[in-house]
Design a protein around this motif. Structure first.
Motif, PDB file in Angstrom:
ATOM      1  N   MET A   1       0.828  -1.176   0.000  1.00 58.13           N
ATOM      2  CA  MET A   1       0.000   0.000   0.000  1.00 58.13           C
ATOM      3  C   MET A   1       0.878   1.247   0.000  1.00 58.13           C
ATOM      4  N   SER A   2       0.554   2.230  -0.817  1.00 60.03           N
ATOM      5  CA  SER A   2       1.325   3.457  -0.923  1.00 60.03           C
ATOM      6  C   SER A   2       1.054   4.384   0.255  1.00 60.03           C
ATOM      7  N   GLU A   3       2.073   5.145   0.601  1.00 62.62           N
ATOM      8  CA  GLU A   3       1.942   6.143   1.657  1.00 62.62           C
ATOM      9  C   GLU A   3       1.081   7.299   1.142  1.00 62.62           C
ATOM     10  N   LYS A   4       0.221   7.822   1.977  1.00 60.94           N
ATOM     11  CA  LYS A   4      -0.609   8.962   1.612  1.00 60.94           C
ATOM     12  C   LYS A   4       0.294  10.136   1.253  1.00 60.94           C
ATOM     13  N   VAL A   5      -0.002  10.815   0.168  1.00 64.45           N
ATOM     14  CA  VAL A   5       0.784  11.960  -0.268  1.00 64.45           C
ATOM     15  C   VAL A   5       0.317  13.207   0.472  1.00 64.45           C
ATOM     16  N   THR A   6       1.288  13.986   0.966  1.00 63.69           N
ATOM     17  CA  THR A   6       0.977  15.272   1.574  1.00 63.69           C
ATOM     18  C   THR A   6       1.812  16.341   0.885  1.00 63.69           C
ATOM     19  N   ILE A   7       1.211  17.519   0.726  1.00 68.27           N
ATOM     20  CA  ILE A   7       1.906  18.671   0.181  1.00 68.27           C
ATOM     21  C   ILE A   7       1.752  19.783   1.204  1.00 68.27           C
ATOM     22  N   LYS A   8       2.877  20.213   1.763  1.00 74.87           N
ATOM     23  CA  LYS A   8       2.865  21.263   2.780  1.00 74.87           C
ATOM     24  C   LYS A   8       3.370  22.557   2.144  1.00 74.87           C
ATOM     25  N   VAL A   9       2.581  23.608   2.256  1.00 77.96           N
ATOM     26  CA  VAL A   9       2.974  24.919   1.761  1.00 77.96           C
ATOM     27  C   VAL A   9       3.730  25.615   2.893  1.00 77.96           C
ATOM     28  N   ASN A  10       5.039  25.731   2.751  1.00 78.91           N
ATOM     29  CA  ASN A  10       5.847  26.363   3.786  1.00 78.91           C
ATOM     30  C   ASN A  10       5.772  27.877   3.678  1.00 78.91           C
ATOM     31  N   ASP A  11       5.577  28.553   4.802  1.00 85.00           N
ATOM     32  CA  ASP A  11       5.562  30.012   4.816  1.00 85.00           C
ATOM     33  C   ASP A  11       6.867  30.534   4.226  1.00 85.00           C
ATOM     34  N   ASN A  12       6.757  31.417   3.249  1.00 85.65           N
ATOM     35  CA  ASN A  12       7.919  32.061   2.631  1.00 85.65           C
ATOM     36  C   ASN A  12       8.945  31.064   2.109  1.00 85.65           C
ATOM     37  N   GLY A  13       8.477  29.898   1.680  1.00 86.39           N
ATOM     38  CA  GLY A  13       9.405  28.877   1.209  1.00 86.39           C
ATOM     39  C   GLY A  13       8.790  27.937   0.206  1.00 86.39           C
ATOM     40  N   GLU A  22       4.934  10.612  -8.537  1.00 88.83           N
ATOM     41  CA  GLU A  22       5.758  10.678  -9.740  1.00 88.83           C
ATOM     42  C   GLU A  22       5.700  12.117 -10.235  1.00 88.83           C
ATOM     43  N   LEU A  23       6.854  12.752 -10.357  1.00 89.33           N
ATOM     44  CA  LEU A  23       6.946  14.131 -10.811  1.00 89.33           C
ATOM     45  C   LEU A  23       7.348  14.113 -12.281  1.00 89.33           C
ATOM     46  N   VAL A  24       6.487  14.692 -13.140  1.00 87.92           N
ATOM     47  CA  VAL A  24       6.670  14.629 -14.582  1.00 87.92           C
ATOM     48  C   VAL A  24       6.606  16.044 -15.154  1.00 87.92           C
ATOM     49  N   ASP A  25       7.507  16.363 -16.128  1.00 82.87           N
ATOM     50  CA  ASP A  25       7.444  17.678 -16.764  1.00 82.87           C
ATOM     51  C   ASP A  25       6.433  17.686 -17.906  1.00 82.87           C
ATOM     52  N   SER A  26       6.304  18.809 -18.582  1.00 82.16           N
ATOM     53  CA  SER A  26       5.276  18.965 -19.621  1.00 82.16           C
ATOM     54  C   SER A  26       5.495  18.074 -20.830  1.00 82.16           C
ATOM     55  N   GLU A  27       6.702  17.533 -20.975  1.00 82.57           N
ATOM     56  CA  GLU A  27       7.002  16.645 -22.096  1.00 82.57           C
ATOM     57  C   GLU A  27       6.936  15.173 -21.707  1.00 82.57           C
ATOM     58  N   GLY A  28       6.584  14.898 -20.466  1.00 79.14           N
ATOM     59  CA  GLY A  28       6.465  13.521 -20.005  1.00 79.14           C
ATOM     60  C   GLY A  28       7.728  12.936 -19.400  1.00 79.14           C
ATOM     61  N   ASN A  29       8.778  13.760 -19.262  1.00 81.65           N
ATOM     62  CA  ASN A  29      10.018  13.295 -18.645  1.00 81.65           C
ATOM     63  C   ASN A  29       9.828  13.195 -17.135  1.00 81.65           C
ATOM     64  N   VAL A  30      10.270  12.093 -16.575  1.00 81.33           N
ATOM     65  CA  VAL A  30      10.108  11.846 -15.139  1.00 81.33           C
ATOM     66  C   VAL A  30      11.341  12.323 -14.390  1.00 81.33           C
ATOM     67  N   PHE A  31      11.120  13.081 -13.309  1.00 86.26           N
ATOM     68  CA  PHE A  31      12.200  13.498 -12.424  1.00 86.26           C
ATOM     69  C   PHE A  31      12.411  12.420 -11.373  1.00 86.26           C
ATOM     70  N   GLU A  32      13.647  12.138 -11.055  1.00 82.99           N
ATOM     71  CA  GLU A  32      13.951  11.195  -9.985  1.00 82.99           C
ATOM     72  C   GLU A  32      13.724  11.915  -8.655  1.00 82.99           C
ATOM     73  N   THR A  33      12.919  11.322  -7.787  1.00 87.69           N
ATOM     74  CA  THR A  33      12.623  11.924  -6.489  1.00 87.69           C
ATOM     75  C   THR A  33      12.790  10.887  -5.381  1.00 87.69           C
ATOM     76  N   LYS A  34      12.843  11.391  -4.176  1.00 81.52           N
ATOM     77  CA  LYS A  34      12.853  10.539  -2.989  1.00 81.52           C
ATOM     78  C   LYS A  34      11.452  10.545  -2.406  1.00 81.52           C
TER      79      LYS A  34
END
Length: 67
Positions: A1-13, A22-34
């Motif tokens: 089971m996958s971990e729930k995704v969270t996105i935290k908006v950091n103040d001034n950051g 999976e982080l993908v750009d507008s051309e479909g290229n995948v960025f390697e992430t942790k």
């Protein structure tokens, strides 16, 4: 089971992303992430789309609170 995704908006950051995403750009290229990484919001990172901490040097300010 996958971990729930969270996105935290950091103040001034960055957006802090945690979870199995999976982080993908507008051309479909995948960025390697942790399982936890930060995305730039100030537009001045030298490692876009990732945060490089430049927001601190340039005094980036934001109003991320939902209204």
């Amino acid at each position: 089971m996958s971990e729930k995704v969270t996105i935290k908006v950091n103040d001034n950051g960055s957006y802090r992303i945690k979870g199995d995403v999976e982080l993908v750009d507008s051309e479909g290229n995948v960025f390697e992430t942790k399982s936890s990484f930060s995305l730039c919001r100030c537009g001045h990172s030298g490692n876009k789309p990732f945060c490089g901490g430049t927001h601190k040097k340039i005094g980036f300010e934001s109003e991320p609170r939902a209204k």
